[in-house]
Design an enzyme around this catalytic site. Structure first.
Site: not given
Ligand code: GLA
Length: 443
Positions: A69, A148, A150, A187, A203, A207
């Site tokens: 990540d 991934k 973001d 998100w 997503r 988180d």
């Molecule tokens: C966001 C993503 C997380 C992670 C962080 C990294 O919050 O939702 O899954 O990747 O960034 O900073």
């Protein structure tokens, strides 16, 4: 005739917008560094995680991706290529990818849409905005199998901007000629209706670091089942376990035996919640990406994530005859009883009970009963609840297999004289007690 001509002309002019990489035919399984180490990730930690996936037996059960990540990418060189934080990844990303591939696992990397990443301002980490093609090529040259992306530096978080950015990266990945699993991280539930045209998973919530946040992810997923299908999955976030390897403090990793004080956010309060998360992720056909230090999580967490009967519920689904309409093809479990759940971690109070069901091959159904109330309790699926299992046959008996006890129950499930079914899961623990059963028709 005119209409048909116009339609076929249009389809010639409009290229099919999809990732088309043949990946993610079942939800992806693997490990990700974020809840273990946040931005303190290093190549030696990734190697340890790779070995731990193998030594715990989880790799053999299908956990195949090792995903790094945020925290490895530094900035750009004068020609715009990505640069890496050398102190943490001295041998470079290609060599690390080779290490993972040598262990027969797959290599995941991370970037963000927009100009900056989420929390590595201290490294001036760059986002991929306007560099999508260059980044996709560079990442693939390192051996990447999974990306991934973001959304942190992505400017306004609205569908128009987000979909444009993600489509640009999707096309850049396609153009590399390598099949790369594309995981969108934005998100919001509004990704779901367009998700399958952009990536392999998206997503749907913030988180999921504790049971309070995770219940919100489950609630959010209730309406999104119709968008999940082979190659395209709703992502309610990473798997959280118990034990010190699952309870990281803010922006810290676990070193040796050092126990880091639990942060106010990153934890599960009890084993049940971790198992409830995994059970729900299985029935919801969610990505199974563990994020914890596998060398320091509890035995209970390892046993939970290693339950092959539960994993099978996640990975399998019914196949539908050609011609079935998209709305009738169900690949993600549906909530057949109950309302949205809540959990307040500061008071340790929960509410809500749920029953979920997922159709499987050969007329089988998996069911999950979840008690999120404050007291131990029973959860019942009554006849109205069972009516949603559209092909349950009142003329047939079903064996009931408990997928956590790994045994068939003595009594089969049979309909009453009126052809109605009912089943009660008894004595489920408070705030996260769960039971998962498999119904198999007896010939
Ligand atoms: C966001 C993503 C997380 C992670 C962080 C990294 O919050 O939702 O899954 O990747 O960034 O900073």
């Amino acid at each position: 005739m005119k209409l048909i001509l116009a339609t076929s002309l249009l389809s010639l002019l409009t290229p099919v917008q999809s990732l088309n990489n043949g990946l993610g035919l079942s939800p992806q399984m693997g490990w990700a560094s974020w809840n273990d180490c946040a931005s303190q990730v290093t190549s030696s930690r990734i190697k340890n995680a790779t070995l731990a996936l193998i030594n715990t037996g989880l790799a053999a059960k299908g956990y195949e991706y090792v995903n790094i990540d945020e925290g490895w990418l530094k900035g750009r060189s004068s020609n715009g290529d990505i640069t890496v934080i050398d102190e943490k990844f001295p041998e470079g990303m290609k060599a690390l990818g080779d290490f993972i591939h040598d262990h027969r696992l797959k290599y995941g990397l991370y970037t963000s849409r927009g100009t900056v990443q989420c929390s590595t301002a201290q490294y001036n980490a760059t986002g991929s905005q306007d560099y999508e093609v260059q980044d996709a090529n560079w990442l693939v040259s390192q051996g990447m199998d999974y990306l991934k992306e973001d959304s942190c530096g992505g400017g306004p978080n609205n569908p128009t901007d987000a979909f444009t950015d993600y489509a640009t990266m999707r096309d850049a990945l396609n153009a590399t000629g390598r099949s790369v699993f594309f995981s969108l991280c934005g998100w919001y539930t509004w990704y779901a209706p367009s998700g399958d045209s952009l990536g392999n998973s998206w997503r749907i919530s913030g988180d999921g670091t504790n049971w309070g946040a995770l219940t919100q992810s489950i609630n959010a997923n209730v309406e999104l089942g119709k968008y999940a299908r082979p190659g395209a999955w709703n992502d309610p976030d990473l798997l959280v376990g118990t034990g010190i390897g699952s309870n990281r403090g803010e922006d810290k990793c676990f070193d040796g035996d050092t126990e880091i004080p639990q942060s106010s956010d990153w934890y599960m309060t009890n084993d049940e919640q971790s198992r409830a998360q995994f059970t729900m992720w299985c029935i919801m056909s969610s990505p199974l990406i563990i994020s914890a230090n596998l060398n320091q999580v509890s035995e209970y967490a390892l046993e939970t994530w290693g339950n092959e009967e539960a994993i099978a519920v996640n990975q399998h689904f019914r196949t539908y005859p050609e011609g079935t309409s998209v709305e009738d093809e169900i690949y993600q479990g549906i909530r057949i009883f109950g309302d949205d759940m809540e959990y307040d971690k500061s008071t340790d109070k929960g509410s809500g009970v749920n029953v979920w069901a997922k159709p499987l091959e050969e007329g089988k159904w998996a069911l999950v009963f979840l008690n999120n109330e404050d007291e131990v309790g029973d959860v019942t699926c009554d006849s109205e609840c069972f009516e949603q299992l559209y092909d349950l046959d009142a003329g047939v008996k079903y064996t009931v297999r408990d997928l956590w006890e790994h045994e068939d129950e003595e009594e089969e499930l049979v309909a009453d004289e009126e052809g109605k079914f009912e089943y009660t899961a008894e004595g489920l623990a408070r705030t996260g007690g769960v039971k998962m059963i498999l119904l198999t028709p007896v010939d």
